[in-house]
Write a protein that holds these residues in place. Sequence first.
Motif, mmCIF file in Angstrom:
data_model
loop_
_atom_site.group_PDB
_atom_site.id
_atom_site.type_symbol
_atom_site.label_atom_id
_atom_site.label_comp_id
_atom_site.label_asym_id
_atom_site.label_seq_id
_atom_site.Cartn_x
_atom_site.Cartn_y
_atom_site.Cartn_z
ATOM 1 N N ASN A 135 -2.783 -8.828 -4.140
ATOM 2 C CA ASN A 135 -1.637 -7.924 -4.232
ATOM 3 C C ASN A 135 -0.409 -8.584 -4.840
ATOM 4 O OD1 ASN A 135 -1.953 -5.238 -3.589
ATOM 5 N ND2 ASN A 135 -1.964 -5.607 -1.389
ATOM 6 N N GLU A 139 0.439 -5.947 -8.206
ATOM 7 C CA GLU A 139 1.590 -5.049 -8.261
ATOM 8 C C GLU A 139 2.517 -5.364 -9.427
ATOM 9 O OE1 GLU A 139 3.265 -5.305 -4.360
ATOM 10 O OE2 GLU A 139 1.635 -4.153 -3.426
ATOM 11 N N ILE A 176 -3.450 -1.861 -0.614
ATOM 12 C CA ILE A 176 -3.373 -1.872 -2.077
ATOM 13 C C ILE A 176 -2.750 -0.561 -2.534
ATOM 14 C CG2 ILE A 176 -4.690 -2.041 -4.224
ATOM 15 C CD1 ILE A 176 -6.661 -3.812 -2.772
#
Length: 327
Positions: A135, A139, A176
């Motif tokens: 993550n 992102e 997520i």
Amino acid sequence: MKMKKTKIFIALVLLLGTVLLVISVCKNKKDISNYELQEEHITVEVEGLERAYKIAWVSDLHMISDTEPAEDVAKDQIETIRSRYESMFVTKEGIMSRELWPKIVAYLNENEFDAVILGGDIMDYCSRKNLDAFNAYYEQIKPPVMYIRSDHDYGWWYSGETMKKTDAMKLHAAQICDKDDMASMRLDFEGFTILGINRSCWNMSPKYLKWFKKQYQQAVDAGKKVIIATHVPYESKVDESLQQFSMETRNKIYYWGGEDYMPNEITGEFLDFIYAEDTAVSQILAGHMHASWDGAITNEVSQHIFSPAYEGCIGVISVVPKEKLKK
């Protein structure tokens, strides 16, 4: 007393394994600032496009982040994890898969892609530490992203009794940002639609088949070609080249139609869309084999299987106007 000594011995062995893994991580960490990722190029022709599109493919990174036991990583699995980290998922230059992930994301952001497909097995197994490591950079990806999961992304097998497959799926949905939702499994462009087959390592659910049929029909109604992104490839009905490739690289039939991937009625109905003579599907994009293959699976449908990202390889898919390619 003997029992107590045995327990102490086991604890020391596990502690030693953890220490060795931590040392290994530190020892093997390399400066990869000048490392160049490899590109694996394919071209897909689509009639009537006004411009070309460039799409990235990343699969089979098998990222490993855990260096010690945790709530979701059992003590007796650390040695196995260490072995996989050191010997399996590493470039020929000795760069570990986890170290490649930031480099890959930077590459995706710097090369003007119209979209990115994460094609499964990005993580070697599911743990909170792996999800956090994923993550932290996922992102940051700027182009639109489709993340199709496979068995390793949900892998619960190193957790002991603390995690089941459904728990891993819930973690993906909760942690997520795409929520592991079917709505994220479609990328739309002028002239073509990419449909992602999530969890392609298992037979398709009735719910997913219903979703696929709706998306497929919408593409057909709009006069668009369909490109399918899947982790596990599909059997070729044209010749035996894929079968030979699979036996040479994995020593078994490692795609849908083989012994490990026998379609049930629902998956069979889905596959009928691909194998039909009047199919709107023109291209299959896949991973899973840990080696590259390109060929036809019917007279109408091509399939490309990409090399694994743990080797430092990124797929680059150029979707181009058919008329311009032939000039």
